[in-house]
Design a protein around this motif. Sequence first.
Motif, PDB file in Angstrom:
ATOM      1  N   PHE A 190       7.067  16.093 -15.621  1.00 41.46           N
ATOM      2  CA  PHE A 190       7.084  15.636 -14.230  1.00 41.46           C
ATOM      3  C   PHE A 190       7.701  14.245 -14.101  1.00 41.46           C
ATOM      4  N   PRO A 191       8.693  14.098 -13.214  1.00 41.89           N
ATOM      5  CA  PRO A 191       9.242  12.764 -12.963  1.00 41.89           C
ATOM      6  C   PRO A 191       8.267  11.947 -12.107  1.00 41.89           C
ATOM      7  N   ALA A 192       8.567  10.671 -11.962  1.00 40.80           N
ATOM      8  CA  ALA A 192       7.733   9.795 -11.138  1.00 40.80           C
ATOM      9  C   ALA A 192       7.634  10.357  -9.719  1.00 40.80           C
ATOM     10  N   GLN A 193       6.499  10.099  -9.107  1.00 44.04           N
ATOM     11  CA  GLN A 193       6.279  10.506  -7.719  1.00 44.04           C
ATOM     12  C   GLN A 193       5.922   9.266  -6.908  1.00 44.04           C
ATOM     13  N   LEU A 194       6.062   9.360  -5.605  1.00 44.15           N
ATOM     14  CA  LEU A 194       5.761   8.261  -4.695  1.00 44.15           C
ATOM     15  C   LEU A 194       4.499   8.611  -3.927  1.00 44.15           C
ATOM     16  N   GLU A 195       3.550   7.668  -3.884  1.00 48.60           N
ATOM     17  CA  GLU A 195       2.264   7.916  -3.237  1.00 48.60           C
ATOM     18  C   GLU A 195       2.013   6.880  -2.143  1.00 48.60           C
ATOM     19  N   PHE A 196       1.650   7.376  -0.971  1.00 55.75           N
ATOM     20  CA  PHE A 196       1.269   6.530   0.157  1.00 55.75           C
ATOM     21  C   PHE A 196      -0.208   6.783   0.418  1.00 55.75           C
ATOM     22  N   LEU A 197      -1.055   5.785   0.186  1.00 54.03           N
ATOM     23  CA  LEU A 197      -2.485   5.898   0.425  1.00 54.03           C
ATOM     24  C   LEU A 197      -2.828   5.087   1.673  1.00 54.03           C
TER      25      LEU A 197
ATOM     26  N   LEU B  28      -9.547   8.740   3.700  1.00 55.07           N
ATOM     27  CA  LEU B  28      -8.386   8.460   2.860  1.00 55.07           C
ATOM     28  C   LEU B  28      -7.356   9.551   3.119  1.00 55.07           C
ATOM     29  N   THR B  29      -6.139   9.146   3.417  1.00 56.49           N
ATOM     30  CA  THR B  29      -5.018  10.075   3.541  1.00 56.49           C
ATOM     31  C   THR B  29      -3.977   9.675   2.511  1.00 56.49           C
ATOM     32  N   MET B  30      -3.619  10.639   1.663  1.00 55.78           N
ATOM     33  CA  MET B  30      -2.612  10.405   0.635  1.00 55.78           C
ATOM     34  C   MET B  30      -1.421  11.312   0.900  1.00 55.78           C
ATOM     35  N   GLN B  31      -0.251  10.733   0.975  1.00 50.81           N
ATOM     36  CA  GLN B  31       0.979  11.514   1.038  1.00 50.81           C
ATOM     37  C   GLN B  31       1.667  11.307  -0.308  1.00 50.81           C
ATOM     38  N   ILE B  32       1.889  12.393  -1.026  1.00 53.04           N
ATOM     39  CA  ILE B  32       2.544  12.324  -2.327  1.00 53.04           C
ATOM     40  C   ILE B  32       3.891  13.019  -2.207  1.00 53.04           C
TER      41      ILE B  32
END
Length: 154
Positions: free
Chosen positions: A96-103, A115-119
Motif C-alpha cells: 500500500f502506498p501512502a494515504q492522506l487522512e483528514f481527521l 470524529l470524522t475521518m476522510q482517507i
Amino acid sequence: MERKTKIHAEDGKQELVITREFDLPLELLFKAYDEPELVAQWMGTNVLKLENKKHGSYHFETTDPMGNKHHFSGTIHAFVPNQKITRTFEMENTPFPAQLEFLEFEKLTDDTSKLTMQIVYKSIEYRDQMLQLPFAQGINMAHNRIQEITSKLK
C-alpha cells in the motif's frame, strides 16, 4: 447504548469516510490523538515519535502475534487542537502506498463528540484492497478502546 464506527465507501471513489460518535467531551477525544501515552494505549503500539504540529511527523511500531515488528509513519500537514489533524499514513513493507487522512473533531454536546475521518487512497483499487482486510473490525475495536481508556480520564 454503544455507538459503532461507520465506514462509507462510495462506488467509484478512492476514499473512505469514517464516522464515530463518542460519549466523551471533545477535549478528551482529541487528547486520545494528541498524547503519546494515550495513543500507545488505544492503538496497542509503541509510539517512537509523535510531533503533533504543522510539518511534524510520527513513527509507530507494533508487534504482531508472531513477534514480527511493523512500522508505520507519516507527516502532519495541519494540526488545530480540538478541531483537525491532516496527515499522511504509510505502513512499511506493504504493497500500500501512502494515504492522506483528514481527521475532524466536532463537539456535539458538553459530554459527546464526533470524529470524522476522510482517507484518500492512491487508487480505487488500493481502497478496495484495504476494505478486503479486517480494516472495519480493527478501526471499530480501536475506537472502542478510545472510548474505554479516555472515559477514565473524565
